[in-house]
Scaffold this motif. Structure first.
Motif, PDB file in Angstrom:
ATOM      1  N   ALA A 174     -10.108   4.229   4.640  1.00  9.05           N
ATOM      2  CA  ALA A 174      -8.988   3.214   4.777  1.00  9.05           C
ATOM      3  C   ALA A 174      -9.592   1.655   4.444  1.00  9.05           C
ATOM      4  CB  ALA A 174      -8.193   4.050   6.255  1.00  9.05           C
ATOM      5  N   LEU A 175     -10.934   2.406   5.474  1.00 10.91           N
ATOM      6  CA  LEU A 175     -11.416   0.698   6.372  1.00 10.91           C
ATOM      7  C   LEU A 175     -11.858   0.262   4.452  1.00 10.91           C
ATOM      8  CD1 LEU A 175     -14.912   2.105   7.783  1.00 10.91           C
ATOM      9  CD2 LEU A 175     -13.247   0.774   8.908  1.00 10.91           C
ATOM     10  N   ILE A 176     -11.861   0.450   3.316  1.00 14.11           N
ATOM     11  CA  ILE A 176     -13.248   0.098   2.137  1.00 14.11           C
ATOM     12  C   ILE A 176     -11.189  -0.946   1.481  1.00 14.11           C
ATOM     13  CG2 ILE A 176     -12.298   0.529  -0.598  1.00 14.11           C
ATOM     14  CD1 ILE A 176     -14.327   3.085   0.629  1.00 14.11           C
ATOM     15  N   VAL A 177      -9.992   0.089   2.121  1.00 15.09           N
ATOM     16  CA  VAL A 177      -8.976  -0.938   1.742  1.00 15.09           C
ATOM     17  C   VAL A 177      -8.509  -1.854   2.485  1.00 15.09           C
ATOM     18  CG1 VAL A 177      -6.446  -0.203   1.667  1.00 15.09           C
ATOM     19  CG2 VAL A 177      -7.603   1.544   0.752  1.00 15.09           C
ATOM     20  N   ASN A 178      -8.787  -1.119   3.354  1.00  9.25           N
ATOM     21  CA  ASN A 178      -8.773  -2.844   4.600  1.00  9.25           C
ATOM     22  C   ASN A 178      -9.600  -3.861   4.497  1.00  9.25           C
ATOM     23  OD1 ASN A 178      -7.063  -4.209   7.220  1.00  9.25           O
ATOM     24  ND2 ASN A 178      -9.530  -3.182   7.953  1.00  9.25           N
ATOM     25  N   LYS A 179     -10.325  -3.684   3.963  1.00 11.95           N
ATOM     26  CA  LYS A 179     -11.168  -4.773   4.193  1.00 11.95           C
ATOM     27  C   LYS A 179     -11.832  -6.103   1.969  1.00 11.95           C
ATOM     28  CE  LYS A 179     -15.879  -6.846   3.622  1.00 11.95           C
ATOM     29  NZ  LYS A 179     -15.863  -7.863   4.624  1.00 11.95           N
ATOM     30  N   ARG A 180     -10.707  -4.713   1.170  1.00 13.25           N
ATOM     31  CA  ARG A 180     -11.197  -4.930  -0.318  1.00 13.25           C
ATOM     32  C   ARG A 180      -8.949  -5.636  -0.729  1.00 13.25           C
ATOM     33  NH1 ARG A 180     -13.959  -6.205  -3.722  1.00 13.25           N
ATOM     34  NH2 ARG A 180     -13.355  -5.187  -5.295  1.00 13.25           N
ATOM     35  N   VAL A 181      -7.960  -4.774   0.133  1.00 14.57           N
ATOM     36  CA  VAL A 181      -7.133  -5.366  -0.305  1.00 14.57           C
ATOM     37  C   VAL A 181      -6.242  -6.496   0.983  1.00 14.57           C
ATOM     38  CG1 VAL A 181      -4.547  -4.285  -0.641  1.00 14.57           C
ATOM     39  CG2 VAL A 181      -6.100  -3.143  -0.740  1.00 14.57           C
ATOM     40  N   LEU A 195      -6.630   6.180  -2.877  1.00 16.22           N
ATOM     41  CA  LEU A 195      -6.309   4.180  -3.049  1.00 16.22           C
ATOM     42  C   LEU A 195      -7.603   3.764  -2.746  1.00 16.22           C
ATOM     43  CD1 LEU A 195      -3.269   3.893  -0.694  1.00 16.22           C
ATOM     44  CD2 LEU A 195      -3.655   4.076  -3.088  1.00 16.22           C
ATOM     45  N   GLY A 196      -8.080   4.263  -2.141  1.00 15.43           N
ATOM     46  CA  GLY A 196      -9.329   3.995  -1.466  1.00 15.43           C
ATOM     47  C   GLY A 196     -10.689   3.668  -2.613  1.00 15.43           C
ATOM     48  N   VAL A 197     -10.623   4.493  -3.287  1.00 13.79           N
ATOM     49  CA  VAL A 197     -11.917   4.679  -5.197  1.00 13.79           C
ATOM     50  C   VAL A 197     -11.154   3.880  -5.314  1.00 13.79           C
ATOM     51  CG1 VAL A 197     -12.317   5.751  -6.235  1.00 13.79           C
ATOM     52  CG2 VAL A 197     -12.281   7.112  -4.589  1.00 13.79           C
ATOM     53  N   SER A 198      -9.625   3.405  -5.524  1.00 11.54           N
ATOM     54  CA  SER A 198      -8.908   2.776  -6.653  1.00 11.54           C
ATOM     55  C   SER A 198      -9.079   0.477  -6.435  1.00 11.54           C
ATOM     56  CB  SER A 198      -7.849   2.810  -6.520  1.00 11.54           C
ATOM     57  OG  SER A 198      -7.543   1.848  -7.186  1.00 11.54           O
ATOM     58  N   ALA A 199      -9.832   0.984  -4.722  1.00 13.32           N
ATOM     59  CA  ALA A 199      -9.857  -0.355  -4.126  1.00 13.32           C
ATOM     60  C   ALA A 199     -11.091  -0.530  -4.658  1.00 13.32           C
ATOM     61  CB  ALA A 199      -9.115  -0.450  -2.617  1.00 13.32           C
ATOM     62  N   VAL A 200     -12.432  -0.250  -4.366  1.00 13.36           N
ATOM     63  CA  VAL A 200     -14.309  -0.559  -4.382  1.00 13.36           C
ATOM     64  C   VAL A 200     -13.840  -1.311  -5.901  1.00 13.36           C
ATOM     65  CG1 VAL A 200     -15.833   0.890  -4.944  1.00 13.36           C
ATOM     66  CG2 VAL A 200     -14.546   2.341  -3.357  1.00 13.36           C
ATOM     67  N   SER A 201     -13.495  -1.120  -6.528  1.00 13.47           N
ATOM     68  CA  SER A 201     -13.754  -2.310  -7.683  1.00 13.47           C
ATOM     69  C   SER A 201     -13.145  -2.684  -8.390  1.00 13.47           C
ATOM     70  CB  SER A 201     -14.925  -1.384  -8.592  1.00 13.47           C
ATOM     71  OG  SER A 201     -15.145  -2.194  -9.535  1.00 13.47           O
ATOM     72  N   LEU A 218       0.950  -1.089   0.434  1.00 14.98           N
ATOM     73  CA  LEU A 218       0.123   0.143  -0.272  1.00 14.98           C
ATOM     74  C   LEU A 218       0.804   0.767   0.153  1.00 14.98           C
ATOM     75  CD1 LEU A 218      -2.887  -1.024   2.675  1.00 14.98           C
ATOM     76  CD2 LEU A 218      -3.075  -1.263  -0.015  1.00 14.98           C
ATOM     77  N   LEU A 219       2.135   1.539   0.929  1.00 15.56           N
ATOM     78  CA  LEU A 219       2.910   2.576   0.594  1.00 15.56           C
ATOM     79  C   LEU A 219       3.415   2.893  -0.630  1.00 15.56           C
ATOM     80  CD1 LEU A 219       3.909   4.742   2.098  1.00 15.56           C
ATOM     81  CD2 LEU A 219       6.018   2.989   2.322  1.00 15.56           C
ATOM     82  N   GLY A 220       3.565   1.523  -1.102  1.00 16.68           N
ATOM     83  CA  GLY A 220       4.110   1.539  -2.648  1.00 16.68           C
ATOM     84  C   GLY A 220       3.353   2.185  -3.642  1.00 16.68           C
ATOM     85  N   LYS A 221       2.142   2.072  -3.548  1.00 19.51           N
ATOM     86  CA  LYS A 221       0.620   2.301  -4.320  1.00 19.51           C
ATOM     87  C   LYS A 221       0.774   4.074  -3.930  1.00 19.51           C
ATOM     88  CE  LYS A 221      -0.374  -1.479  -6.790  1.00 19.51           C
ATOM     89  NZ  LYS A 221      -0.077  -1.422  -8.243  1.00 19.51           N
ATOM     90  N   PHE A 222       0.796   4.461  -2.465  1.00 18.68           N
ATOM     91  CA  PHE A 222       0.613   5.668  -1.711  1.00 18.68           C
ATOM     92  C   PHE A 222       1.441   6.550  -3.086  1.00 18.68           C
ATOM     93  CE2 PHE A 222       2.538   8.585   0.818  1.00 18.68           C
ATOM     94  CZ  PHE A 222       0.958  10.011   0.894  1.00 18.68           C
ATOM     95  N   CYS A 223       2.493   5.872  -3.192  1.00 17.33           N
ATOM     96  CA  CYS A 223       4.529   6.450  -3.402  1.00 17.33           C
ATOM     97  C   CYS A 223       3.162   7.115  -4.945  1.00 17.33           C
ATOM     98  CB  CYS A 223       5.288   5.870  -3.493  1.00 17.33           C
ATOM     99  SG  CYS A 223       5.352   6.463  -1.591  1.00 17.33           S
ATOM    100  N   THR A 224       2.947   6.010  -5.676  1.00 22.13           N
ATOM    101  CA  THR A 224       2.671   6.135  -7.544  1.00 22.13           C
ATOM    102  C   THR A 224       1.591   7.504  -7.280  1.00 22.13           C
ATOM    103  OG1 THR A 224       3.359   3.609  -7.149  1.00 22.13           O
ATOM    104  CG2 THR A 224       1.724   4.994  -8.337  1.00 22.13           C
ATOM    105  N   ALA A 225       1.043   7.002  -6.577  1.00 27.95           N
ATOM    106  CA  ALA A 225      -0.480   8.067  -6.376  1.00 27.95           C
ATOM    107  C   ALA A 225       0.147   9.662  -6.519  1.00 27.95           C
ATOM    108  CB  ALA A 225      -2.042   8.313  -5.647  1.00 27.95           C
ATOM    109  N   PHE A 226       1.297   9.633  -5.532  1.00 25.69           N
ATOM    110  CA  PHE A 226       2.002  10.391  -4.835  1.00 25.69           C
ATOM    111  C   PHE A 226       2.482  11.339  -6.501  1.00 25.69           C
ATOM    112  CE2 PHE A 226       3.634  13.820  -1.890  1.00 25.69           C
ATOM    113  CZ  PHE A 226       3.652  13.854  -0.642  1.00 25.69           C
TER     114      PHE A 226
END
Lengths: 331, 308
Positions: A321-328, A216-222, A154-162
């Motif tokens: 955060a909840l979405i990411v925790n549930k989906r990833v 990240l949250g939106v990306s993990a929704v679907s 997730l940190l890597g993906k966060f850095c991608t968005a950043f």
């Protein structure tokens, strides 16, 4: 011909550290994002905007020098303008903190806030490459079995968005500040404009962190590649649309817009109301102009709704955060 | 013998559903087959071993360490999941290079390693330029196997690796796994094709309803099962004659005849006593025996026995 060993070959090299592996996730994500031609255009447009801003700063800087080519050229236009420019340049020289510091602070507030949409668009385009595709292809199963934790992923993906936002927003902003002041007639411009840069960095970095986490949250929704950008843009546009309606009905609804909340934070970080007051008190011509601003608008600039904005963003971040925790998670 | 994987009162539940129910077992180095029907807990166990799931209670160690949140240990483990798990927009080398770097391989060495692995899993070079989305299921399976091997793991965990492969491909993969095993890589392989596991694995682990039903070598498991009926399939020139003779000797619990195929299937009463008399009985019968196969030794038979 000598026979070659076709059996399984063990690998005997040294391993890289965890930061190197995190960097690989971010780098691969950014490469995947930049495969989109449209996103590359957005990056280009962002940097063209930065160059225009730098050119504008150069123009302003030249006006502060009485014998510069720019000043001489402007003074040739008419005797009235010549008189005005002489008065203006001599005044600006006496008050460099205001003429350089305040001007750049105000300019960078507007540039920062109004160039943010381009970065939001870029982030929307990058969403599938963040988490959506990994969920769609189920490759997340493989990634989570590698020598990285879910946090590292997730940190890597966060850095991608950043990284996407740095390319389309903070990079051009800082680039414009640096080039604009580099081309200024005096090295002291860097010093006088330091507050503007600090404000840009505080607002830019905090907004990018917030937007990256939301992305990240939106990306993990679907796991559908078209759904997540659609959701992102719908949320953003609805947020913009709701503001004028909410102003006369339920004002708290405005905080459902991340764009609105970030604008309130920008107002607070750049102290726009205070800076405009300084300009109004110090620059005669600006004073006349700023007195025409409606009181409601001035009040909004003077007193940004920081509490509501922070609360709104906190709720959004918690949801993400909840979405990411549930989906990833591996299936 | 050293222990590769050790589980102690291990449980994992999903809400009220039990994935694994208080299991205790150990797996030794080598090739081990993981057998069980759908919902038996195979995937849950594999995910705990590969550090993707945290046990709800109990503990599991691999090389003496808990895999959950343990990147240094995960570097020693390779994993090939069952379903399609490849990003369709990437080419195999691009993906493998990224995964290699993610596993800690050095940038200047990763390309060569990725190429060697793709050769090892016999992915034809003419397909390397295509995106993974264009690959057949069998080719994706090879790439998936390749990514599991890329960082040179000491333990390779494979979930249904033969799925989607043609018979030739299965043979090649089986050969690769044997080579890996001979090269010191331990392999845990889950498959529903029991005949392939039987030929490949030294040890098996049988699961059902989240419980371990049996673990160890096939011989050990058979010896642990009481009243195990020894079943033999005898290919001979006179099956009826042989059946009559064996029946008269009182060693059979039952038999099936297929004279047109030249086959006699027998179930013996007491395996130990039968094998003591077997040579003499055969000579006395006068039948010419071409082949003898033990049906009860098949993994399918063991599986059927312990799951019913």
């Amino acid at each position: 011909m000598p026979l070659h060993d076709a059996h399984y070959q063990h690998w005997g090299g040294a391993h890289t550290g965890i930061w190197g592996r995190r960097w690989v996730i971010a780098q691969n994500g950014l490469s995947a994002c930049l495969r989109s031609k449209l996103l590359r255009y957005v990056v280009l447009v962002s940097w063209v905007g930065g160059l225009l801003m730098a050119a504008f700063l150069f123009f302003l800087g030249q006006l502060l020098v009485p014998d510069s080519n720019m000043t001489r050229w402007v003074m040739q236009i008419s005797p009235d303008i010549r008189a005005f420019v002489r008065m203006f340049t001599s005044w600006l020289q006496d008050h460099p903190e205001v003429s350089v510091g305040t001007t750049q602070n105000v300019l960078f507030y507007y540039y920062g806030v109004y160039s943010m949409p381009l970065s939001i668009i870029a982030l929307g385009m990058a969403l599938p490459a963040l988490i959506t595709r990994d969920l769609a292809s189920n490759a997340i199963l493989i990634y989570s079995s590698k020598a990285v934790t879910r946090g590292d992923y997730l940190l890597g993906k966060f850095c991608t968005a950043f990284g996407v936002m740095t390319l389309t927003w903070l990079g051009p902003l800082c680039g414009a500040w640096f080039v604009g002041n580099l081309l200024a007639p005096d090295w002291t411009f860097f010093w006088h404009a330091r507050i503007a840069l600090i404000h840009v960095l505080i607002f830019g970095l905090s907004s990018m962190a917030v937007l990256s986490l939301l992305a990240l949250g939106v990306s993990a929704v679907s796991s559908r590649e078209k759904s997540t950008p659609a959701l992102w843009f719908t949320w953003w546009v609805l947020g913009l649309a709701i503001q004028p309606i909410a102003l006369h009905t339920l004002q708290w609804l405005r905080h459902l817009s991340f764009g609105y909340n970030l604008k309130q934070i920008a107002l607070a970080v750049f102290h726009l109301g205070r800076e405009l007051q300084t300009a109004q008190d110090s620059i005669p011509i600006l004073g006349q102009l700023l007195r025409q601003v409606p009181p409601a608008t001035r009040a909004a600039l003077d007193h940004p709704l920081l509490g509501g904005a922070v609360m709104g963003l906190a709720v959004m971040l918690l949801t993400a955060a909840l979405i990411v925790n549930k989906r990833v998670v591996p299936e | 013998m050293t222990v590769l994987i050790r589980a102690q009162e291990l449980s994992r539940w999903y809400g009220i559903v039990m994935g694994l129910n208080n299991v205790t077992f150990q797996i030794e180095p080598g090739l081990t087959g993981l057998v069980g029907p759908n919902g038996a807990g195979k995937s849950t166990l594999i995910q705990i071993i590969t550090g993707q799931l945290k046990p709800s209670s109990g503990q599991l160690t691999v090389f003496g360490l808990a895999p959950w949140n343990n990147p240094p240990l995960l570097r020693r483990i390779g994993y090939c999941p069952e379903g399609e798990a490849v990003p369709k927009e990437l080419r195999p080398l691009e993906w493998l290079e990224g995964l290699g770097l993610m596993s800690g391989l050095r940038a200047d060495e990763v390309k060569g390693r990725a190429e060697a692995i793709l050769d090892k899993v016999k992915l034809p070079r003419e397909h390397w330029g295509k995106r993974l989305g264009q690959y057949s299921k069998g080719m994706k399976q090879r790439v998936k196997l390749g990514q599991g091997l890329l960082h040179d793991p000491e333990l390779l965990v494979l979930d249904e690796p033969m799925n989607g492969l043609d018979p030739m491909g299965r043979q090649e993969v089986a050969q690769t796994l044997k080579e890996l095993s001979a090269g010191g890589v331990s392999i845990l392989i889950s498959s529903h094709i029991l005949a392939e596991l039987e030929a490949l694995c030294n040890n098996i682990l049988l699961l059902n309803w989240g419980r371990i039903l049996a673990s160890g070598s096939q011989k050990e498991i058979r010896s642990d099962i009481k009243n195990w009926p020894e079943e033999l399939e005898i290919e001979c020139d006179a099956p009826e004659k042989l059946a009559r003779h064996l029946f008269a000797a009182g060693v059979l619990a039952g038999f099936d005849l297929s004279p047109e195929e030249g086959l006699l299937r027998i179930r013996v009463k007491d395996a130990a006593s039968f094998y003591e008399q077997w040579t003499a009985l055969l000579l006395e019968s006068g039948a010419m025996v071409h082949a003898i196969r033990s049906r009860s030794r098949s993994l399918q038979n063991i599986y059927d026995k312990v799951t019913t």
